[in-house]
Design a protein around this motif. Structure first.
Motif, PDB file in Angstrom:
ATOM      1  N   ALA A   1     -12.292   9.919  10.536  1.00  0.00           N
ATOM      2  CA  ALA A   1     -11.297   8.844  10.591  1.00  0.00           C
ATOM      3  C   ALA A   1     -10.549   8.987  11.924  1.00  0.00           C
ATOM      4  CB  ALA A   1     -10.338   8.927   9.410  1.00  0.00           C
ATOM      5  N   PHE A   2     -10.956   8.227  12.927  1.00  0.00           N
ATOM      6  CA  PHE A   2     -10.363   8.330  14.255  1.00  0.00           C
ATOM      7  C   PHE A   2      -9.025   7.586  14.328  1.00  0.00           C
ATOM      8  CE2 PHE A   2     -14.973   8.586  14.842  1.00  0.00           C
ATOM      9  CZ  PHE A   2     -15.064   9.794  15.497  1.00  0.00           C
ATOM     10  N   ASP A   3      -9.039   6.295  13.987  1.00  0.00           N
ATOM     11  CA  ASP A   3      -7.856   5.438  14.042  1.00  0.00           C
ATOM     12  C   ASP A   3      -7.202   5.514  15.426  1.00  0.00           C
ATOM     13  OD1 ASP A   3      -6.046   3.600  13.176  1.00  0.00           O
ATOM     14  OD2 ASP A   3      -4.758   5.044  12.147  1.00  0.00           O
ATOM     15  N   GLU A   4      -7.983   5.257  16.461  1.00  0.00           N
ATOM     16  CA  GLU A   4      -7.500   5.281  17.839  1.00  0.00           C
ATOM     17  C   GLU A   4      -7.604   3.880  18.439  1.00  0.00           C
ATOM     18  OE1 GLU A   4      -8.653   8.447  20.427  1.00  0.00           O
ATOM     19  OE2 GLU A   4      -9.242   9.744  18.760  1.00  0.00           O
ATOM     20  N   THR A   5      -6.539   3.463  19.119  1.00  0.00           N
ATOM     21  CA  THR A   5      -6.450   2.120  19.699  1.00  0.00           C
ATOM     22  C   THR A   5      -6.546   2.205  21.214  1.00  0.00           C
ATOM     23  OG1 THR A   5      -5.063   1.382  17.858  1.00  0.00           O
ATOM     24  CG2 THR A   5      -5.076   0.035  19.850  1.00  0.00           C
ATOM     25  N   PHE A   6      -7.406   1.347  21.795  1.00  0.00           N
ATOM     26  CA  PHE A   6      -7.588   1.285  23.234  1.00  0.00           C
ATOM     27  C   PHE A   6      -7.266  -0.133  23.708  1.00  0.00           C
ATOM     28  CE2 PHE A   6     -10.540   4.450  21.573  1.00  0.00           C
ATOM     29  CZ  PHE A   6     -10.179   5.566  22.313  1.00  0.00           C
ATOM     30  N   THR A   7      -6.374  -0.243  24.681  1.00  0.00           N
ATOM     31  CA  THR A   7      -5.928  -1.533  25.205  1.00  0.00           C
ATOM     32  C   THR A   7      -6.421  -1.690  26.640  1.00  0.00           C
ATOM     33  OG1 THR A   7      -3.942  -1.409  23.821  1.00  0.00           O
ATOM     34  CG2 THR A   7      -3.936  -3.013  25.614  1.00  0.00           C
ATOM     35  N   PHE A   8      -7.119  -2.797  26.896  1.00  0.00           N
ATOM     36  CA  PHE A   8      -7.687  -3.061  28.212  1.00  0.00           C
ATOM     37  C   PHE A   8      -6.953  -4.263  28.820  1.00  0.00           C
ATOM     38  CE2 PHE A   8     -10.938  -1.301  25.444  1.00  0.00           C
ATOM     39  CZ  PHE A   8     -11.356  -0.207  26.170  1.00  0.00           C
ATOM     40  N   TYR A   9      -6.190  -4.011  29.888  1.00  0.00           N
ATOM     41  CA  TYR A   9      -5.397  -5.061  30.527  1.00  0.00           C
ATOM     42  C   TYR A   9      -6.218  -5.738  31.630  1.00  0.00           C
ATOM     43  CZ  TYR A   9      -1.455  -2.823  28.172  1.00  0.00           C
ATOM     44  OH  TYR A   9      -0.615  -2.299  27.233  1.00  0.00           O
ATOM     45  N   GLY A  10      -5.799  -6.946  31.962  1.00  0.00           N
ATOM     46  CA  GLY A  10      -6.418  -7.667  33.058  1.00  0.00           C
ATOM     47  C   GLY A  10      -7.718  -8.348  32.722  1.00  0.00           C
ATOM     48  N   ILE A  11      -8.024  -8.527  31.428  1.00  0.00           N
ATOM     49  CA  ILE A  11      -9.237  -9.227  31.020  1.00  0.00           C
ATOM     50  C   ILE A  11      -8.832 -10.612  30.511  1.00  0.00           C
ATOM     51  CG2 ILE A  11     -11.221  -9.230  29.467  1.00  0.00           C
ATOM     52  CD1 ILE A  11     -11.127  -6.227  29.418  1.00  0.00           C
ATOM     53  N   PRO A  12      -9.129 -11.678  31.218  1.00  0.00           N
ATOM     54  CA  PRO A  12      -8.775 -13.026  30.748  1.00  0.00           C
ATOM     55  C   PRO A  12      -9.517 -13.360  29.460  1.00  0.00           C
ATOM     56  CG  PRO A  12      -9.361 -13.034  33.083  1.00  0.00           C
ATOM     57  CD  PRO A  12      -9.759 -11.704  32.554  1.00  0.00           C
ATOM     58  N   TYR A  13      -8.862 -14.164  28.630  1.00  0.00           N
ATOM     59  CA  TYR A  13      -9.479 -14.524  27.346  1.00  0.00           C
ATOM     60  C   TYR A  13     -10.754 -15.335  27.558  1.00  0.00           C
ATOM     61  CZ  TYR A  13     -10.011 -16.341  22.625  1.00  0.00           C
ATOM     62  OH  TYR A  13     -10.519 -16.662  21.389  1.00  0.00           O
ATOM     63  N   SER A  14     -10.845 -16.079  28.654  1.00  0.00           N
ATOM     64  CA  SER A  14     -12.034 -16.892  28.923  1.00  0.00           C
ATOM     65  C   SER A  14     -13.262 -16.030  29.208  1.00  0.00           C
ATOM     66  CB  SER A  14     -11.778 -17.826  30.111  1.00  0.00           C
ATOM     67  OG  SER A  14     -11.421 -17.077  31.268  1.00  0.00           O
ATOM     68  N   GLN A  15     -13.057 -14.752  29.594  1.00  0.00           N
ATOM     69  CA  GLN A  15     -14.184 -13.876  29.893  1.00  0.00           C
ATOM     70  C   GLN A  15     -14.627 -13.026  28.710  1.00  0.00           C
ATOM     71  OE1 GLN A  15     -13.292 -11.479  33.333  1.00  0.00           O
ATOM     72  NE2 GLN A  15     -12.976 -13.240  34.688  1.00  0.00           N
ATOM     73  N   ILE A  16     -13.892 -13.093  27.609  1.00  0.00           N
ATOM     74  CA  ILE A  16     -14.231 -12.275  26.452  1.00  0.00           C
ATOM     75  C   ILE A  16     -15.628 -12.605  25.935  1.00  0.00           C
ATOM     76  CG2 ILE A  16     -13.624 -11.769  24.041  1.00  0.00           C
ATOM     77  CD1 ILE A  16     -11.800 -10.402  25.985  1.00  0.00           C
ATOM     78  N   GLN A  17     -15.983 -13.898  25.944  1.00  0.00           N
ATOM     79  CA  GLN A  17     -17.273 -14.320  25.408  1.00  0.00           C
ATOM     80  C   GLN A  17     -18.449 -13.760  26.214  1.00  0.00           C
ATOM     81  OE1 GLN A  17     -17.618 -16.222  22.572  1.00  0.00           O
ATOM     82  NE2 GLN A  17     -15.402 -16.072  22.325  1.00  0.00           N
TER      83      GLN A  17
END
Length: 414
Positions: free
Chosen positions: A207-223
């Protein structure tokens, strides 16, 4: 004469009374001690339980039947705290009695029906069926299940990935029949963002339960992105064992409505040649008179971006094998922050046999990292049984001894 007799009688009554009072106090203390439960801190240290006793029975099992849980609660005696703790292992987990999967603490408040509705678009009914009911034959081929969540923070323009847990991992250590799992995650195709979880010791249900946040990624590029999870088992004395991988294309996944809970089956790693690993220029010369092999590591080019800063610190490790047994090893110096490294380093190996039939050389291109274990960027094997340019190069140095022959070689996944 009467006074001593009266004093003796009163002394005898006092002695009997004091002995009776002392015996009554001892009985009371003994009975109170037998009914008294040890304090919480003592239970934590003694049994290794990672949650408080009053929360032991509040955890819901993923996909469990509510009626069966109510029956178990009604049949359970009031003073069953010590019995529950005895059933737990050293990690504080209950032994598995059924193939049902336990949920992480974040999923406690969600019913199985609600969880299934949230991931209806991402998980097929067949995969849900395979999770809840697995035959004994399928279990041997299964590598476990990875649970995670995806979210996009529009205010901070950040992509958030929470690696929750993995269930049903295979045992990579044959002696202890357990594993020391951790997870590496990479965002493809650029491989610019690479993170990894901590190592959890001796568990098949981490059970890791670790959160990673990546900044600078526009929502239009998620796809256009793809998540690559690599599940490994830490090995202190050799290279870490690869358990499997999970590949998640984000095309078609809608994150505008909020947090999305997902799970995927872990599959075997697809070991394949990749042009994105880069190339290595090697020069070889076999001296038949002295029975030596001269190896010159010249250059490396087009190495992938391995560091968060976008640049690697490559060096090359050279291993000489005789009949699949390593007999010698060398390594070059580290070249800082470059995808196109120039080494120009020469190594001379003594060959223990006549000819090069049972000899092979392995080249490992690694990224030097002080903070953690050095990661393998790519590898190359030269020998009589090697395929492609590795076999051709080896054949040429055997046919033309005393001649220095150089060739570029594509690196494979390490």
């Amino acid at each position: 004469d009467e006074i001593p007799t009266v004093v003796g009688i009163f002394s005898a009554f006092g002695l009997v009374f004091s002995v009776s009072l002392f015996a009554w106090i001892c009985c009371q203390r003994k009975s109170s001690k037998s009914n008294k439960t040890p304090p919480y801190k003592f239970v934590h240290v003694l049994k290794g339980v990672d949650i408080y006793p009053e929360n032991l029975n509040s955890k819901k099992k993923f996909g469990a039947d509510e009626k069966s849980e109510e029956k178990n609660k009604s049949a359970m005696p009031k003073n069953s705290l010590q019995l529950d703790l005895e059933k737990r292992d050293l990690n504080g987990n209950f032994p598995k009695t059924s193939p049902k999967i336990q949920s992480s603490p974040d999923l406690e408040n969600l019913s199985p029906k609600h969880f299934a509705e949230r991931k209806k678009d991402s998980v097929s009914p067949d995969s849900l069926k395979s999770i809840t009911s697995l035959s004994s034959e399928d279990k041997q081929d299964k590598l476990g299940t990875l649970f995670f969540s995806l979210e996009y923070n529009f205010e901070k323009k950040a992509f958030v990935v929470n690696i929750k847990e993995a269930r049903g991992l295979p045992a990579m250590d044959e002696q202890s029949m357990t594993s020391d799992p951790y997870i590496k995650m990479t965002i493809l195709p650029e491989k610019k963002h690479k993170v990894k979880t901590r190592v959890l010791r001796k568990t098949l249900d981490p059970a890791f339960d670790e959160t990673f946040t990546f900044y600078g990624i526009p929502y239009s590029q998620i796809q256009d992105l793809t998540l690559h999870f690599m599940i490994l088992s830490f090995d202190r004395f050799s290279r870490d064992d690869v358990i499997g991988e999970v590949l998640i294309p984000l095309a078609g996944i809608e994150l505008s409505e909020g947090r999305l809970l997902m799970d995927r089956e872990i599959v075997k790693r697809n070991v394949r040649k990749s042009s994105g690993r880069g190339e290595l220029l090697i020069s070889l010369c076999y001296q038949s008179t002295t029975n030596t092999l001269t190896v010159v590591v010249l250059k490396a080019r087009h190495l992938p971006k391995s560091d968060v800063s976008g640049l690697s610190d490559p060096y090359v490790k050279v291993n000489l094998y005789h009949a699949k047994k390593r007999i010698s090893k060398k390594k070059t110096h580290v070249k800082k922050c470059t995808p196109n490294a120039v080494f120009n380093e020469l190594f001379v190996f003594d060959i223990p046999c006549e000819g090069l039939d049972d000899i092979s050389i392995e080249f490992l291109v690694l990224d030097s990292d002080r903070g953690s274990r050095n990661e393998v960027i790519g590898q190359l094997t030269l020998g009589s049984s090697a395929e492609g340019t590795g076999g051709e190069h080896w054949k040429e140095i055997c046919e033309y001894p005393r001649r220095q022959i150089a060739k570029w070689h594509m690196l494979c996944d390490g």
